[in-house]
Write an enzyme that holds these catalytic residues in place. Structure first.
Site, PDB file in Angstrom:
ATOM      1  N   MET A   1       0.791  -1.120   0.020  1.00 23.20           N
ATOM      2  CA  MET A   1       0.109   0.023  -0.043  1.00 23.20           C
ATOM      3  C   MET A   1       0.949   1.350   0.074  1.00 23.20           C
ATOM      4  O   MET A   1       0.899   2.063   0.907  1.00 23.20           O
ATOM      5  CB  MET A   1      -0.962   0.023   1.124  1.00 23.20           C
ATOM      6  CG  MET A   1      -1.493   1.265   1.665  1.00 23.20           C
ATOM      7  SD  MET A   1      -2.733   1.945   0.669  1.00 23.20           S
ATOM      8  CE  MET A   1      -3.833   0.759  -0.065  1.00 23.20           C
ATOM      9  N   PRO A   2       1.803   1.431  -1.048  1.00 21.71           N
ATOM     10  CA  PRO A   2       2.847   2.592  -1.008  1.00 21.71           C
ATOM     11  C   PRO A   2       1.817   3.983  -1.432  1.00 21.71           C
ATOM     12  O   PRO A   2       0.746   3.791  -2.193  1.00 21.71           O
ATOM     13  CB  PRO A   2       3.645   2.300  -2.083  1.00 21.71           C
ATOM     14  CG  PRO A   2       3.591   0.817  -2.202  1.00 21.71           C
ATOM     15  CD  PRO A   2       2.162   0.391  -1.835  1.00 21.71           C
ATOM     16  N   LEU A   3       2.178   4.899  -0.884  1.00 16.85           N
ATOM     17  CA  LEU A   3       1.590   6.248  -1.057  1.00 16.85           C
ATOM     18  C   LEU A   3       2.706   7.038  -1.589  1.00 16.85           C
ATOM     19  O   LEU A   3       3.692   7.195  -0.868  1.00 16.85           O
ATOM     20  CB  LEU A   3       1.006   6.810   0.090  1.00 16.85           C
ATOM     21  CG  LEU A   3       0.524   8.436  -0.010  1.00 16.85           C
ATOM     22  CD1 LEU A   3      -0.614   8.511  -1.026  1.00 16.85           C
ATOM     23  CD2 LEU A   3      -0.088   8.954   1.469  1.00 16.85           C
ATOM     24  N   THR A  71       5.636   6.619   0.952  1.00 18.90           N
ATOM     25  CA  THR A  71       5.458   6.015   2.284  1.00 18.90           C
ATOM     26  C   THR A  71       5.132   4.423   2.056  1.00 18.90           C
ATOM     27  O   THR A  71       4.139   4.198   1.403  1.00 18.90           O
ATOM     28  CB  THR A  71       4.634   6.900   3.020  1.00 18.90           C
ATOM     29  OG1 THR A  71       4.755   8.293   2.811  1.00 18.90           O
ATOM     30  CG2 THR A  71       4.224   6.518   4.347  1.00 18.90           C
TER      31      THR A  71
END
Length: 125
Positions: A1-3, A71
């Site tokens: 779940m990278p941002l 992130t």
């Protein structure tokens, strides 16, 4: 779940920005095995007066510099991050044609319980 938050100087065409999105998504899939359609990214464009860089660390950067802040969960290994850095530089070099000297990446880690991806829930806690 990278941002991902991507910053660059204003003035690049839409196709250039789309190529950045596509290349970064592919790098995430290749190096971190993120799920399909896990595309949470923004691009912020800055006027030249509000975008600074230097030649620190012996790197000759240009106005095509792209800052990429990623992130992720705090579960990634150093090897995965190194592979990600290499793959990002490689793919951005292919399309849209950004020099490796102009690819500046940081990875920020957050514990899974610090994420809510909708509905006010802590889906990963």
């Amino acid at each position: 779940m990278p941002l991902l938050h991507i910053s660059l100087q204003a003035g690049k065409p839409s196709a250039y920005r789309q190529a950045i999105f596509d290349s970064l998504y592919r790098a995430l899939r290749d190096a971190l095995d993120v799920p399909e359609d896990d595309r949470f990214m923004t691009i912020t464009e800055h006027d030249p007066a509000n975008f600074r860089y230097g030649k620190a660390f012996g790197i000759d950067r240009s106005d095509d510099l792209v800052y990429i802040q990623i992130t992720v969960f705090n579960t990634r290994t150093a090897q995965q991050k190194k592979a990600l850095f290499r793959r990002i530089a490689e793919l951005l070099g292919e399309n849209p044609g950004i020099r490796p000297e102009d690819v500046f990446v940081t990875v920020l880690e957050a514990a899974k319980e610090n994420w809510s991806v909708g509905h006010g829930l802590a889906q990963f806690a």
